[in-house]
Design an enzyme around this catalytic site. Structure first.
Site, mmCIF file in Angstrom:
data_model
loop_
_atom_site.group_PDB
_atom_site.id
_atom_site.type_symbol
_atom_site.label_atom_id
_atom_site.label_comp_id
_atom_site.label_asym_id
_atom_site.label_seq_id
_atom_site.Cartn_x
_atom_site.Cartn_y
_atom_site.Cartn_z
ATOM 1 N N ASP A 87 0.329 5.280 0.994
ATOM 2 C CA ASP A 87 0.238 5.876 2.299
ATOM 3 C C ASP A 87 -0.034 5.290 3.401
ATOM 4 O O ASP A 87 -0.873 4.394 3.666
ATOM 5 C CB ASP A 87 -1.062 6.988 2.213
ATOM 6 C CG ASP A 87 -1.007 7.829 0.898
ATOM 7 O OD1 ASP A 87 -0.769 9.012 1.286
ATOM 8 O OD2 ASP A 87 -1.328 7.448 -0.031
ATOM 9 N N ASP A 141 0.988 -1.143 0.248
ATOM 10 C CA ASP A 141 -0.044 -0.046 -0.018
ATOM 11 C C ASP A 141 0.780 1.240 -0.155
ATOM 12 O O ASP A 141 2.095 1.024 0.300
ATOM 13 C CB ASP A 141 -1.015 -0.036 1.252
ATOM 14 C CG ASP A 141 -1.681 1.305 1.446
ATOM 15 O OD1 ASP A 141 -2.204 1.476 0.340
ATOM 16 O OD2 ASP A 141 -1.778 1.868 2.562
#
Length: 227
Positions: free
Chosen positions: A11, A9
């Site tokens: 952020d 992922d």
């Protein structure tokens, strides 16, 4: 499982972006005559994007009067200031160096739109190293659907069952599990308030990127011994 690749992922897992969000939000709050935002509150809403962060900081609902203008102002500012304070989380660069040295391709699966994700990855000097960057505007179904993870695996040329997906939100784990990858919960990330990562059904969990490298290295050793 034959470990062949790793997906992250963006952020809260690969990059610590919250300080750029906070700088913009605090400037907007000041202009509106409001007190500074609670960093912990904003941090817990990063995974819900600009809507979640602005609702928390301005104590508004997304259907409230003026919210759309507020969000457009935030996105405009973020486009211009998306890599001022953002940095890879501690240990991430060493981990990426190890993956590259091991010949293990890696990529990013994010719910951040490509108009932000692409320049951010470029600004961090990771564009040439990132084997796949999948954003929600590039797929029909975003996370927690399996589609973005499967698309990333296809771009990397690996089987989902031999890939690990690392994320700091339930939908990351759900997406990876649905696609058939191993999943790792990044406990150092932007865990939403009230969430219990132990209930996410991840394959493994880590407190930092160094722990992830140790876990991946152990899997590589097991593969070598098995061979």
């Amino acid at each position: 499982m034959m470990l062949t690749s790793v997906l992250f992922d963006l952020d809260g897992t690969l990059l610590d972006t919250v300080d750029d969000f906070m700088a913009i939000i605090d400037a907007m709050l000041q202009e509106h005559g409001k007190p500074m935002a609670n960093p912990a509150l904003v941090r817990s809403q990063v995974s819900d994007g600009s809507v979640g962060m602005l609702c928390a900081a301005f104590a508004m609902r997304p259907d409230g009067a003026g919210f759309d203008d507020l969000r457009e102002d935030f996105l405009r500012r973020y486009t211009q200031q998306l890599a001022v304070h953002t940095r890879p989380f501690p240990g991430i660069m060493d981990l990426l160096d190890w993956l590259d040295a091991e010949g293990l391709p890696w990529g990013v699966v994010t719910n951040k739109m490509s108009r932000f994700s692409i320049p951010l990855i470029e600004a961090m000097g990771l564009a040439e190293r990132c084997g796949s960057l999948i954003c929600p505007d590039q797929v029909t179904h975003g996370k927690p659907h399996a589609e973005p993870v499967l698309k990333a695996c296809a771009e990397l040329g690996v089987e989902p069952g031999d890939c690990v997906f690392v994320g700091d939100h339930l939908r990351d784990i759900q997406s990876g599990n649905a696609a058939g990858t191993a999943t790792v919960a990044a406990l150092y990330g932007y865990i939403p308030a009230g969430d219990d990562p132990a209930s996410w059904q991840a394959t493994h969990s880590i407190n930092n990127a160094t722990e992830l490298r140790f876990w991946l290295e152990a899997r590589r050793v097991k593969e070598t011994l098995h061979v």
